[in-house]
Design a protein around this motif. Structure first.
Motif, short mmCIF file in Angstrom:
data_model
loop_
_atom_site.label_atom_id
_atom_site.label_comp_id
_atom_site.label_asym_id
_atom_site.label_seq_id
_atom_site.Cartn_x
_atom_site.Cartn_y
_atom_site.Cartn_z
N GLY A 1 45.22 -41.56 -8.70
CA GLY A 1 45.86 -42.80 -8.28
C GLY A 1 45.10 -43.61 -7.26
N GLY A 2 43.80 -43.36 -7.14
CA GLY A 2 43.00 -44.10 -6.18
C GLY A 2 41.54 -43.72 -6.28
N GLU A 3 40.76 -44.17 -5.30
CA GLU A 3 39.32 -43.92 -5.30
C GLU A 3 38.87 -43.64 -3.87
OE1 GLU A 3 35.16 -46.38 -6.25
OE2 GLU A 3 37.12 -47.32 -6.57
N LEU A 4 38.10 -42.58 -3.68
CA LEU A 4 37.55 -42.26 -2.36
C LEU A 4 36.35 -43.16 -2.10
CD1 LEU A 4 37.47 -40.46 0.18
CD2 LEU A 4 36.02 -38.87 -1.12
N LEU A 5 36.42 -43.96 -1.03
CA LEU A 5 35.35 -44.89 -0.70
C LEU A 5 34.51 -44.43 0.48
CD1 LEU A 5 37.16 -48.36 -0.99
CD2 LEU A 5 35.85 -47.13 -2.74
N VAL A 6 35.12 -43.76 1.46
CA VAL A 6 34.41 -43.37 2.68
C VAL A 6 34.79 -41.93 3.03
CG1 VAL A 6 34.02 -43.86 5.13
CG2 VAL A 6 34.51 -45.74 3.55
N ASP A 7 33.79 -41.12 3.36
CA ASP A 7 34.03 -39.77 3.84
C ASP A 7 33.06 -39.51 4.99
OD1 ASP A 7 34.75 -37.17 4.22
OD2 ASP A 7 34.22 -36.46 2.22
N PHE A 8 33.54 -39.76 6.19
CA PHE A 8 32.74 -39.71 7.40
C PHE A 8 33.25 -38.55 8.24
CE2 PHE A 8 30.85 -41.86 11.21
CZ PHE A 8 29.66 -42.31 10.64
N SER A 9 32.44 -37.55 8.45
CA SER A 9 32.89 -36.33 9.12
C SER A 9 33.20 -36.57 10.59
CB SER A 9 31.84 -35.24 8.98
OG SER A 9 30.72 -35.53 9.81
N ALA A 10 33.97 -35.63 11.16
CA ALA A 10 34.29 -35.71 12.59
C ALA A 10 33.01 -35.62 13.42
CB ALA A 10 35.26 -34.60 12.97
N ASN A 11 32.08 -34.76 13.02
CA ASN A 11 30.83 -34.63 13.76
C ASN A 11 30.01 -35.92 13.71
OD1 ASN A 11 31.30 -32.01 14.57
ND2 ASN A 11 30.24 -31.09 12.82
N ALA A 12 29.97 -36.54 12.52
CA ALA A 12 29.22 -37.79 12.38
C ALA A 12 29.86 -38.90 13.21
CB ALA A 12 29.14 -38.20 10.91
N MET A 13 31.19 -38.96 13.19
CA MET A 13 31.88 -39.98 13.97
C MET A 13 31.65 -39.76 15.46
SD MET A 13 33.76 -42.70 14.03
CE MET A 13 34.67 -42.89 12.49
N LYS A 14 31.76 -38.52 15.90
CA LYS A 14 31.57 -38.25 17.33
C LYS A 14 30.14 -38.55 17.75
CE LYS A 14 32.59 -34.88 20.92
NZ LYS A 14 33.31 -33.63 21.26
N SER A 15 29.19 -38.21 16.89
CA SER A 15 27.79 -38.49 17.21
C SER A 15 27.55 -39.98 17.35
CB SER A 15 26.89 -37.92 16.10
OG SER A 15 25.55 -38.27 16.31
N THR A 16 28.17 -40.77 16.47
CA THR A 16 28.02 -42.22 16.53
C THR A 16 28.63 -42.78 17.81
OG1 THR A 16 28.06 -42.37 14.12
CG2 THR A 16 28.53 -44.39 15.35
N LEU A 17 29.84 -42.32 18.13
CA LEU A 17 30.51 -42.81 19.33
C LEU A 17 29.77 -42.41 20.59
CD1 LEU A 17 34.26 -42.17 18.39
CD2 LEU A 17 32.95 -44.28 18.18
N LEU A 18 29.24 -41.18 20.61
CA LEU A 18 28.46 -40.72 21.75
C LEU A 18 27.19 -41.56 21.92
CD1 LEU A 18 28.72 -36.83 21.42
CD2 LEU A 18 29.45 -38.19 23.40
N SER A 19 26.52 -41.86 20.80
CA SER A 19 25.27 -42.62 20.87
C SER A 19 25.49 -44.04 21.38
CB SER A 19 24.62 -42.67 19.48
OG SER A 19 25.35 -43.47 18.59
N LYS A 20 26.69 -44.56 21.19
CA LYS A 20 27.00 -45.90 21.66
C LYS A 20 27.62 -45.90 23.06
CE LYS A 20 27.62 -47.82 17.01
NZ LYS A 20 26.59 -48.87 17.11
N GLY B 1 31.19 -47.01 5.14
CA GLY B 1 31.39 -46.42 6.45
C GLY B 1 32.67 -46.88 7.12
N PRO B 2 33.04 -46.26 8.23
CA PRO B 2 34.24 -46.64 8.98
C PRO B 2 34.14 -48.06 9.49
CG PRO B 2 33.44 -44.49 9.67
CD PRO B 2 32.37 -45.09 8.83
N ASP B 3 35.28 -48.73 9.59
CA ASP B 3 35.28 -50.10 10.05
C ASP B 3 36.65 -50.47 10.58
OD1 ASP B 3 33.76 -52.92 9.75
OD2 ASP B 3 35.88 -53.19 9.28
N GLY B 4 36.66 -51.37 11.55
CA GLY B 4 37.88 -52.01 11.97
C GLY B 4 38.80 -51.16 12.83
N SER B 5 40.04 -51.62 12.88
CA SER B 5 41.04 -51.01 13.75
C SER B 5 41.35 -49.58 13.36
CB SER B 5 42.32 -51.83 13.72
OG SER B 5 42.75 -52.05 12.38
N SER B 6 41.07 -49.20 12.11
CA SER B 6 41.35 -47.83 11.69
C SER B 6 40.48 -46.81 12.41
CB SER B 6 41.20 -47.69 10.17
OG SER B 6 39.94 -48.18 9.74
N ILE B 7 39.35 -47.25 12.99
CA ILE B 7 38.56 -46.33 13.82
C ILE B 7 39.39 -45.91 15.03
CG2 ILE B 7 36.51 -46.12 15.28
CD1 ILE B 7 35.12 -48.11 13.43
#
Length: 424
Positions: free
Chosen positions: A33-52, A129-135
């Motif tokens: 009933g849908g399509e997976l568009l983004v799969d961004f791991s917790a480690n990848a997200m944390k690494s991105t936030l840390l780098s910024k 990738g992740p975007d917008g208020s859902s981050i």
């Protein structure tokens, strides 16, 4: 609450971070009933936030998995429309949440957009990738986030967008919530009974319209709390103010209102919008252009021979109680009813597009009509109270600057309620 709020300012540049070396290709998992568009791991997200420099090493961050879900809704004319929306879930939570407690949902109606490329599912599909208020809501707040594209965007891009029209905005949101609940069951995603409503600007208006529909109709849904942000709830009042001013700060906004209301009410566009502008609007609003590319084709003069609004129409609006636009904006007011659900009107006092006074009027009117749990949450004061050493005492945020801080304040409120009731 403090942990979320302290991220407010630095999260802003992350609202369009769908690129970089941490992106992962969505898995080939079977989705019904849908399509997976983004799969961004917790480690990848944390690494991105840390780098910024957004978070410190001790901050808990969740992964981000986003699905496009098609569904059917109903437009202003009562016709069925094939629509789409984005469903984002956090990953990396404790197993007790994903198997027993379940995810709390936040229906998040997006703000005003003009280009189809800005719609939630289109951004996710194109960026990967992740975007917008859902981050903020999902990766920092741990909520399942629901974002309808609205009629006129995503899978319904060929349809005009019913801008600031309560029925179709509410329909698009309610029908998406229902479809997400079906999707979750079909794909073994555990949700709990909590449903929060929010959205910014047009999204704030849509969230209020959604709450009204849920409370007044047999939708089968129950809302835990609504926190609409900076919405034009008193639409007739807004129209009075705008049409009485000599200049338009953002002409595309009011041109879009005039265009959508003319279409929805079977009126000729040039009966409300002056030429040569009226003839341009179907092309300007076809989903190809962003706002900054539209405004130069319009005028900042409100009315008159060279103004945006046809002068005979404006005169009739102010002198004729039966003027169709006056009747339509009155019918689309959302400030003059009495919600039973707790409502928090999140707004910046420095808003230069939708005045803070609109939320004050909404709060006062709702309370006068018997609402017992409606209150304004002034964003600047909330930030200062949370961290007085970081924010100046005279903090004043415009409509454009308020979005990300408003989402952080709202996410913190929802998280407090979830902690008190669900336990995480």
């Amino acid at each position: 609450m403090h942990n979320i709020l302290k991220l407010t300012v630095v999260v802003t540049p992350l609202l369009f971070m769908g690129c970089g070396s941490n992106l992962s290709t969505p898995t080939t998992q079977s989705v019904k009933g849908g399509e997976l568009l983004v799969d961004f791991s917790a480690n990848a997200m944390k690494s991105t936030l840390l780098s910024k420099g957004v978070i410190d090493e001790n901050r808990t961050v969740y992964g981000y998995k986003a699905y496009k879900i098609p569904y059917t809704t109903t437009d202003e004319e009562g016709d069925e429309v094939k629509a789409s929306g984005l469903f984002v879930i956090p990953t990396g939570l404790p197993s007790i949440v994903t198997t027993k407690l379940g995810l709390s949902m936040v229906s998040d109606d997006h703000g005003t957009i003009f280009a189809n490329a800005e719609a939630p599912t289109v951004i996710a599909d194109s960026s990967g990738g992740p975007d917008g208020s859902s981050i903020i809501l999902t990766s920092l707040g741990g909520f399942a986030t629901l974002q309808p594209d609205y009629i006129g965007f995503g899978d319904s891009n060929s349809h005009y967008h019913p801008f600031i029209l309560k029925d179709s905005l509410a329909n698009a949101t309610v029908d998406f919530i229902k479809q997400v609940k079906i999707f979750a069951v079909d794909n073994n995603i555990t949700l709990n009974s909590q449903l929060f409503l929010t959205g910014y600007s047009e999204g704030g208006y849509a969230a209020m319209a959604t709450l009204k529909k849920i409370e007044e109709e047999q939708t089968g849904l129950t809302v835990t709390m609504a926190a609409p942000m900076a919405g034009p709830y008193a639409l007739k009042t807004m129209a009075d103010v705008v049409l009485s001013q000599p200049k338009l700060s953002v002409p595309s906004f009011m041109a879009n209102v005039g265009y959508a209301y003319a279409k929805a009410n079977a009126q000729e566009v040039n009966s409300i919008i002056n030429e040569p502008y009226a003839s341009k609007l179907s092309t300007l609003f076809n989903g190809d252009l962003e706002r900054t590319k539209i405004d130069p084709h319009l005028t900042t003069d409100t009315t008159g021979k060279s103004g945006l609004f046809e002068p005979t129409f404006v005169n009739d609006y102010f002198t004729n109680d039966s003027n169709w636009f006056k009747v339509a904006t009155t019918n689309n007011n959302l400030h003059n009813w009495s919600p039973q659900t707790p409502v928090r009107l999140v707004h910046c006092q420095g808003d230069n597009v939708i005045p803070y006074a609109i939320s004050q009027l909404t709060e006062g009117t709702m309370k006068a009509l018997g609402a017992s749990s409606v209150a304004i949450v002034p964003v600047e004061q909330t930030l200062i109270a949370t961290n007085p050493t970081k924010y100046p005492a005279d903090l004043n945020l415009t409509h454009g600057a308020c979005g990300s801080p408003a989402y952080s304040v709202t996410t913190a409120m929802f998280a407090t309620v979830r902690k008190q009731t669900i336990g995480y």
